[in-house]
Design a protein around this motif. Structure first.
Motif, PDB file in Angstrom:
ATOM      1  N   THR A  52       0.842  -1.182   0.000  1.00 24.57           N
ATOM      2  CA  THR A  52       0.000   0.000   0.000  1.00 24.57           C
ATOM      3  C   THR A  52       0.889   1.247   0.000  1.00 24.57           C
ATOM      4  O   THR A  52       1.891   1.274   0.703  1.00 24.57           O
ATOM      5  CB  THR A  52      -0.892   0.001   1.269  1.00 24.57           C
ATOM      6  OG1 THR A  52      -1.562  -1.259   1.359  1.00 24.57           O
ATOM      7  CG2 THR A  52      -1.908   1.114   1.237  1.00 24.57           C
ATOM      8  N   THR A  55       1.231   7.043   1.811  1.00 19.23           N
ATOM      9  CA  THR A  55       0.268   8.116   2.072  1.00 19.23           C
ATOM     10  C   THR A  55      -1.131   7.608   2.411  1.00 19.23           C
ATOM     11  O   THR A  55      -1.953   8.365   2.905  1.00 19.23           O
ATOM     12  CB  THR A  55       0.170   9.066   0.853  1.00 19.23           C
ATOM     13  OG1 THR A  55      -0.115   8.279  -0.308  1.00 19.23           O
ATOM     14  CG2 THR A  55       1.464   9.830   0.667  1.00 19.23           C
ATOM     15  N   ARG A  56      -1.377   6.322   2.181  1.00 20.75           N
ATOM     16  CA  ARG A  56      -2.690   5.762   2.510  1.00 20.75           C
ATOM     17  C   ARG A  56      -2.746   5.156   3.913  1.00 20.75           C
ATOM     18  O   ARG A  56      -3.816   4.749   4.357  1.00 20.75           O
ATOM     19  CB  ARG A  56      -3.086   4.704   1.488  1.00 20.75           C
ATOM     20  CG  ARG A  56      -3.323   5.317   0.131  1.00 20.75           C
ATOM     21  CD  ARG A  56      -4.248   4.491  -0.681  1.00 20.75           C
ATOM     22  NE  ARG A  56      -4.426   5.109  -1.994  1.00 20.75           N
ATOM     23  CZ  ARG A  56      -4.646   4.427  -3.079  1.00 20.75           C
ATOM     24  NH1 ARG A  56      -4.728   3.129  -3.041  1.00 20.75           N
ATOM     25  NH2 ARG A  56      -4.808   5.058  -4.220  1.00 20.75           N
TER      26      ARG A  56
END
Length: 184
Positions: A52, A55-56
């Motif tokens: 992932t 920033t998520r």
């Protein structure tokens, strides 16, 4: 002018815009000594078994010109974030304080600045090649059309003007980035 010619010109402009957008993104990833959240843009983190983007799973901030802080939404992700930053091979050394990951951005040496300027030059040359390839495609498309020689000549001139405009824009972006990199 002919609709087909307009379509070819619009298509060429769109493709050249994509080359400029790609260059902007590439130049953002070349750090100029100042801390920026964009430096961690390509970092991937193992989040419950899937890769992932950082920033998520966390907030990335720059409290000052030499520091990046990464505040994960789950404290258990701190080791994974550190690992992701190391794997990204950005030349950064993450540390954690139990709450967040802190990265001190080292001052660039003169040698490293020259290296980064060369990298920026290479990226800009790639963008110029992309723009020239888009010109070649447009010229070939124009030659396939069933139009008068005068209209063809005018359309080719338009494509060349468009190409010159985008090449100048690439050069301008490179000069600005080089100045940013070389400024101590």
């Amino acid at each position: 002018m002919n609709e087909e010619v307009d379509f070819v010109l619009d298509s060429a402009k769109e493709d050249m815009d994509k080359a400029i957008a790609h260059l902007e993104k590439s130049l953002l990833n070349i750090r100029a000594g100042k801390a920026s959240p964009a430096m961690l843009g390509g970092v991937m983190v193992d989040y419950y078994g899937s890769q992932t983007p950082l920033t998520r799973v966390a907030n990335v901030n720059t409290p000052d010109a030499r520091t990046i802080t990464v505040q994960p939404w789950e404290k258990g992700l701190i080791p994974e974030i550190e690992k992701g930053i190391m794997i990204a091979n950005l030349g950064l050394n993450p540390m954690n304080n139990g709450e967040s990951v802190i990265i001190n951005v080292p001052v660039l040496t003169e040698e490293r600045r020259v290296q980064l300027a060369k990298q920026a030059k290479a990226e800009s040359e790639e963008a110029k090649i992309g723009v020239r390839n888009d010109r070649k495609v447009a010229m070939n498309e124009l030659k396939k059309l069933d139009i008068s020689e005068d209209l063809l000549k005018n359309a080719e001139d338009d494509v060349q003007q468009l190409t010159d405009k985008y090449i100048a824009q690439v050069e301008e972006m490179f000069v600005a980035k080089e100045k940013e990199i070389m400024t101590v």
